[in-house]
Every structure is written in C-alpha cells, then in structure tokens.
Design a protein around this motif. Structure first.
Motif, mmCIF file in Angstrom:
data_model
loop_
_atom_site.group_PDB
_atom_site.id
_atom_site.type_symbol
_atom_site.label_atom_id
_atom_site.label_comp_id
_atom_site.label_asym_id
_atom_site.label_seq_id
_atom_site.Cartn_x
_atom_site.Cartn_y
_atom_site.Cartn_z
ATOM 1 N N GLY A 1 33.866 -44.290 80.920
ATOM 2 C CA GLY A 1 33.279 -45.285 81.823
ATOM 3 C C GLY A 1 32.017 -44.774 82.487
ATOM 4 N N ALA A 2 32.027 -43.487 82.874
ATOM 5 C CA ALA A 2 30.864 -42.903 83.542
ATOM 6 C C ALA A 2 29.659 -42.838 82.608
ATOM 7 C CB ALA A 2 31.208 -41.508 84.060
ATOM 8 N N VAL A 3 29.911 -42.578 81.337
ATOM 9 C CA VAL A 3 28.812 -42.494 80.368
ATOM 10 C C VAL A 3 28.224 -43.882 80.113
ATOM 11 C CG1 VAL A 3 28.263 -42.018 77.953
ATOM 12 C CG2 VAL A 3 29.622 -40.383 79.280
ATOM 13 N N ILE A 4 29.091 -44.858 79.845
ATOM 14 C CA ILE A 4 28.620 -46.217 79.576
ATOM 15 C C ILE A 4 27.890 -46.794 80.792
ATOM 16 C CG2 ILE A 4 29.377 -48.588 79.101
ATOM 17 C CD1 ILE A 4 31.635 -47.383 77.404
ATOM 18 N N GLY A 5 28.395 -46.488 81.979
ATOM 19 C CA GLY A 5 27.794 -47.021 83.196
ATOM 20 C C GLY A 5 26.395 -46.510 83.474
ATOM 21 N N GLN A 6 26.038 -45.348 82.907
ATOM 22 C CA GLN A 6 24.707 -44.796 83.158
ATOM 23 C C GLN A 6 23.621 -45.445 82.307
ATOM 24 O OE1 GLN A 6 24.443 -40.384 83.596
ATOM 25 N NE2 GLN A 6 26.664 -40.456 83.394
ATOM 26 N N LEU A 7 24.016 -46.028 81.177
ATOM 27 C CA LEU A 7 23.030 -46.536 80.226
ATOM 28 C C LEU A 7 22.003 -47.488 80.840
ATOM 29 C CD1 LEU A 7 25.318 -47.055 77.100
ATOM 30 C CD2 LEU A 7 23.460 -45.396 77.327
ATOM 31 N N PRO A 8 22.417 -48.516 81.575
ATOM 32 C CA PRO A 8 21.398 -49.456 82.090
ATOM 33 C C PRO A 8 20.480 -48.847 83.134
ATOM 34 C CG PRO A 8 23.574 -50.004 82.951
ATOM 35 C CD PRO A 8 23.788 -48.963 81.907
ATOM 36 N N PHE A 9 20.918 -47.736 83.763
ATOM 37 C CA PHE A 9 20.122 -47.197 84.862
ATOM 38 C C PHE A 9 18.959 -46.338 84.394
ATOM 39 C CE2 PHE A 9 23.974 -48.517 86.922
ATOM 40 C CZ PHE A 9 23.491 -49.094 88.093
ATOM 41 N N THR A 10 18.835 -46.133 83.091
ATOM 42 C CA THR A 10 17.636 -45.473 82.600
ATOM 43 C C THR A 10 16.387 -46.255 82.990
ATOM 44 O OG1 THR A 10 17.944 -46.592 80.477
ATOM 45 C CG2 THR A 10 18.777 -44.338 80.661
ATOM 46 N N PHE A 11 16.518 -47.593 83.099
ATOM 47 C CA PHE A 11 15.394 -48.438 83.507
ATOM 48 C C PHE A 11 15.571 -49.045 84.894
ATOM 49 C CE2 PHE A 11 14.699 -48.651 78.859
ATOM 50 C CZ PHE A 11 13.346 -48.343 78.825
ATOM 51 N N LEU A 12 16.813 -49.135 85.375
ATOM 52 C CA LEU A 12 17.057 -49.881 86.609
ATOM 53 C C LEU A 12 16.659 -49.126 87.871
ATOM 54 C CD1 LEU A 12 20.468 -51.666 85.886
ATOM 55 C CD2 LEU A 12 18.167 -52.634 85.846
ATOM 56 N N PHE A 13 16.701 -47.790 87.868
ATOM 57 C CA PHE A 13 16.355 -47.052 89.083
ATOM 58 C C PHE A 13 14.995 -47.450 89.650
ATOM 59 C CE2 PHE A 13 19.350 -43.237 88.220
ATOM 60 C CZ PHE A 13 20.356 -43.868 88.922
ATOM 61 N N PRO A 14 13.935 -47.519 88.834
ATOM 62 C CA PRO A 14 12.637 -47.889 89.418
ATOM 63 C C PRO A 14 12.482 -49.378 89.709
ATOM 64 C CG PRO A 14 12.382 -46.598 87.370
ATOM 65 C CD PRO A 14 13.791 -47.087 87.427
ATOM 66 N N MET A 15 13.469 -50.199 89.329
ATOM 67 C CA MET A 15 13.303 -51.647 89.432
ATOM 68 C C MET A 15 13.907 -52.248 90.688
ATOM 69 S SD MET A 15 13.983 -52.750 85.448
ATOM 70 C CE MET A 15 13.719 -54.494 85.779
ATOM 71 N N PHE A 16 14.839 -51.547 91.336
ATOM 72 C CA PHE A 16 15.528 -52.109 92.500
ATOM 73 C C PHE A 16 15.528 -51.101 93.646
ATOM 74 C CE2 PHE A 16 17.431 -54.212 88.803
ATOM 75 C CZ PHE A 16 17.252 -55.544 89.151
ATOM 76 N N PRO A 17 15.550 -51.577 94.900
ATOM 77 C CA PRO A 17 15.613 -50.660 96.048
ATOM 78 C C PRO A 17 16.885 -49.812 95.987
ATOM 79 C CG PRO A 17 15.040 -52.881 96.753
ATOM 80 C CD PRO A 17 15.459 -52.990 95.321
ATOM 81 N N MET A 18 16.732 -48.500 96.115
ATOM 82 C CA MET A 18 17.879 -47.607 95.982
ATOM 83 C C MET A 18 18.844 -47.717 97.160
ATOM 84 S SD MET A 18 17.658 -46.202 93.056
ATOM 85 C CE MET A 18 18.693 -44.749 93.074
#
Length: 490
Positions: free
Chosen positions: A80-97
């Motif tokens: 679950g931890a591995v699959i959950g990281q996939l979208p955040f390769t692009f999402l970190f710079p796109m939304f307020p942390m």
C-alpha cells in the motif's frame, strides 16, 4: 563538511554568513516546521508499528494467526505504501503541502480505527493496505518541505529532530499497548489489543487538523497564517543564493520531464543508494519483541515495555548522527559511523550463539541503521536542489522503489517461522550496511562534489552574499501566483 560550515566550530549553530534577520527567520521556520513534523511522524509510527505490539499481545491467539502471517501483513502495508507514493511524483508541487499531508494523516487515522473490529486475516490485510496507502507520501513529503526551506548545511539537524518522531512512535506504541492490555482488556467486551487501535486513531485526527493551520507549505505555495511577505522575501533570497529552485514550475511536458530524469545518473544512483539503506534495517520485522517473547520469562505487558528500550536509545543515535553530520564530519562520515555500528550489531545477531548480554546490546543497537535516514535524504535534497520539480519526483521515486524492495526481501529474509533467530535476515542486513558505506564513499561523495563543481560557475560561491532586492523581487514575481505552468500534457 558543507561549504557554509567550513571554518566554523561544531558548537556554532548558524553559518557565519547568516544575518540577524536570517537567524530570526530560521527560528520561525524551525517552530513552524519541525515540531509538527515530529508529532505527525510520532503518530504515524504509532499507527504503523502497533501491529507488532498487537500481535504479541493477544491478536495472534484470538484470531488464530500462524506461520508467516505477521510478515505477510507487514508486506501488505509496504505494498500500500508503494502504490500510494506513485501519484505524488507530480502532486507535491501542485497542491499546498499544509493541506496535502494533513489530509493523508486523516486517512490513515480512519483505517487505524477500523482495525479494532478485525475478525479475520483477510480483513486486517485490507486495513493494513489502506494504512500504508495513506501513510505513503508522508516521509518524502516532509523531506520535500524541508528541502524547500533550508540550505544543505541546515537539513541534517532538522531532519534528525524530525526523525525522532519514529523512535517516539515505536517507543510509545509499546507503552500504549502495554497500558491497554493491563487496564482495558475486556472493557466493553474488547481485548486490550483492540483498544490499542482505538486509542491510536483518537491521537491521529487532532494532529491532522492542526497541520492545516501550522505547517508553512513551501515558498511557492505558502501558508501565510504565520509567515509575512518579508519572511517569504528573505526565504526566497536565501535559497536563490544557494542556487536552489523555488518556483515549482513545470516548463516541460510530463513526458519530456520523465525522459530527462530517466536519462540522468541521479535517479539511478540515488535510488540504489536508498535500496541499500532500506534493506539494512530489521526493526519492522519484530525480531526484538519475538525474541523477548521466546524467553518465556516476561508477562505480555512486560514484553511490550521492554520492547521500547531500542527506540528509546534510537533517539540518542538519531540526534548524534544527524547533528554530527551538519556540525562535525559531514554526511559521509555520519553514514559511515552509523552503519559501522549497525554492521557490528547485525553480525552479532547473525552469529546468535553469543552471551545473552551481547544479544541485548545488538537488539538495542538496531536503530543505528535508521539514525542516518535524514542524513541520506537531506543529502539527496541538497544534490537535487537546483530543480524543485525534478527533486519532487526523484525523492519520491527513490523512496518508492527502495521501500518496495522490502515487500519481498522481508518475506525471503525474515520468515516468521524462523523467529527469533533470523540467520538469513541479519546476514542480509549486515551485508547491506557494509555495501552502503562503500557506495557512499566510492560513488555518492564523488558525484555530489562533481555536481557542486558543475553549478559553481553560476554564482561566486555556495555561501555567497544574498541577492539584491531587485533580484529578490523578480524571483518572487515568478512564483507569486503560486501556480504551475504546464506546456502541454504527457
């Protein structure tokens, strides 16, 4: 040692070039970023490590677990931890942390609560998957935020204090389970291990809510509840002086960006380095608790209490290793120190037929492995600081791939049926520690120095003077709308 620390005694907290205004800003950032990161990581690790404590506190017998089901549950969490990281390769710079991380924390808090109602192996497998899914991006997300505000010579100490949260989480998870087993077992018809999950979830949600208001986000998407425009101007100026990218802009299409990263040495070298680090660790497999239980001389609450000694000592290891990285001998020396000690501990456990005192020493030294985690990720952040979008992707990718390897190496090296003596497992960990030190000195350090020389001509030096007011204003205008410009799609 980082260039900004050269010529400075270890006891000097700030760099010589830091102005009074910069020192005040650093103090403010420390208060906004570090305490929340510590508390949130503390809660995360309570929610992550509570399974091992529950397993030795009645879950195994009540649910009829047998053979390798504990290690399989840990592997499902990793999946679950591995699959959950996939979208955040692009999402970190796109939304307020300050919204992203607390939302994830609320998600894993919900699935932590649901574990109290478990009646079968399949049911808790599903819950562990979703706990891992929501916890996935927390660790790289915190390091992304740290790298967005601090210079390379400041990251080790902040990352080290942040990492204390893991030790506190593992330590207090045992205490919470011990208290639940002793005082709540049978209350309202629920076993003590079930109450443990309820208590853990009630601790998680308030911290998630607080994060929305406290955390400062990043310079490109700041939470301005406590930060002024003057604070942001100065923060941007410090980072620009260190040749760091603060815009979080995406000037390439996603396909072009991924191609650029895929043809760069950094993603491969840093990921392999991180794989060695992740696979040097043995704590998540519960070896210490299973050994204590096998001695058959301690009650269930006593087993979980004694299991807290290793993470308690881990707090000291983390502080020493990370502070010494910034103030004393640099990241390579800190990594070598931590893993020389860890190699010794794993060798003792692999041999196994040693005096019992040696086993106590070895198990209680196991957290030297993770003590340098923030040194490794802080160094990677510093190497990647010149492009924030690439930094976001590579930090997530290296963490994602490295963690994913433990989903199957754990099953092969630490099968529960071999507990408490994991000969293959401890030998495997010792080997990875040895290779990690070699790789750090022979590959990482030379390549990091080459990267510094590559950018050295851009500005007169790493610790050079802060830019003019006109430069600061220009850089702020480029990121003031806090949006990402995407020239096409993949």
């Amino acid at each position: 040692m980082h260039a900004n620390r050269k010529g400075r005694a270890w006891y000097h907290w700030y760099a010589e070039t830091d102005s009074p205004a910069e020192k005040k800003l650093i103090q403010k950032l420390d208060l906004l970023i570090v305490p929340y990161a510590v508390v949130a990581y503390w809660i995360k690790y309570i929610d992550q490590s509570n399974l091992n404590n529950a397993y030795v506190s009645g879950m195994q017998e009540e649910l009829g677990f047998h053979k390798n089901q504990l290690v399989n549950l840990n592997s499902m969490y990793v999946t679950g931890a591995v699959i959950g990281q996939l979208p955040f390769t692009f999402l970190f710079p796109m939304f307020p942390m300050n919204w992203t991380i607390p939302a994830l924390e609320a998600g894993w808090g919900l699935f932590t609560l649901l574990q109290y109602r478990t009646e079968s192996f399949a049911e808790i497998m599903a819950y562990r998957f979703f706990v891992g899914l929501f916890e996935a991006a927390f660790f790289p997300g915190v390091h992304y935020v740290l790298g967005a505000w601090y210079r390379g010579d400041e990251l080790g100490r902040r990352g080290g204090v942040f990492y204390i949260g893991q030790m506190l989480g593992t330590l207090t998870a045992g205490m919470v389970q011990s208290g639940a087993s002793k005082n709540l077992d049978g209350v309202r018809g629920l076993s003590g291990w079930r109450w443990n999950f309820i208590i853990n979830s009630l601790m998680t949600i308030p911290v998630a809510i607080a994060g929305v208001f406290i955390w400062p986000g990043t310079p490109a998407r700041p939470n301005k509840l406590f930060l002024t425009d003057e604070d942001l101007d100065l923060a941007v100026a410090r980072l620009k002086a260190n040749k760091a990218d603060i815009t979080e802009a995406l000037p390439l299409t996603r396909a072009q960006l991924l191609k650029k990263i895929a043809t760069d040495w950094k993603v491969y070298v840093l990921t392999f380095w991180d794989i060695l680090f992740w696979n040097a660790g043995s704590n998540s497999y519960g070896g210490y608790l299973l050994w204590l239980k096998s001695l058959k001389r301690f009650s269930t609450p006593k087993v979980t209490q004694l299991g807290t000694t290793a993470p308690a000592l881990g707090i000291f290891f983390v502080l020493f290793v990370n502070f010494s990285s910034d103030l004393l001998w640099g990241p390579a020396g800190a990594i070598a120190f931590a893993h020389a000690w860890h190699f010794t501990a794993m060798t003792i456990l692999a041999v196994w037929n040693v005096p019992e005192a040696a086993k106590w020493f070895a198990f209680n030294s196991s957290y030297t492995q993770v003590a340098m985690s923030s040194v490794l990720y802080g160094w990677a952040n510093d190497i990647l600081r010149h492009n924030s979008t690439e930094r976001s992707i590579i930090i997530v990718v290296m963490n994602l791939i490295s963690q994913s390897t433990t989903a199957w190496t754990g099953i092969l090296a630490f099968p529960t049926v071999e507990a408490p003596r994991f000969l293959k497992g401890y030998t495997f960990c010792a080997t990875n520690s040895f290779l990690l030190v070699l790789f750090t000195y022979l590959i990482i350090r030379p390549l990091a120095r080459r990267e510094e020389r590559k950018y050295a001509g851009v500005q007169e030096d790493v610790g050079g003077p802060i830019e003019s007011e006109a430069d600061v204003e220009s850089s702020r205008k480029g990121s003031k709308d806090r949006t990402i410009t995407v020239q096409g799609t993949a």
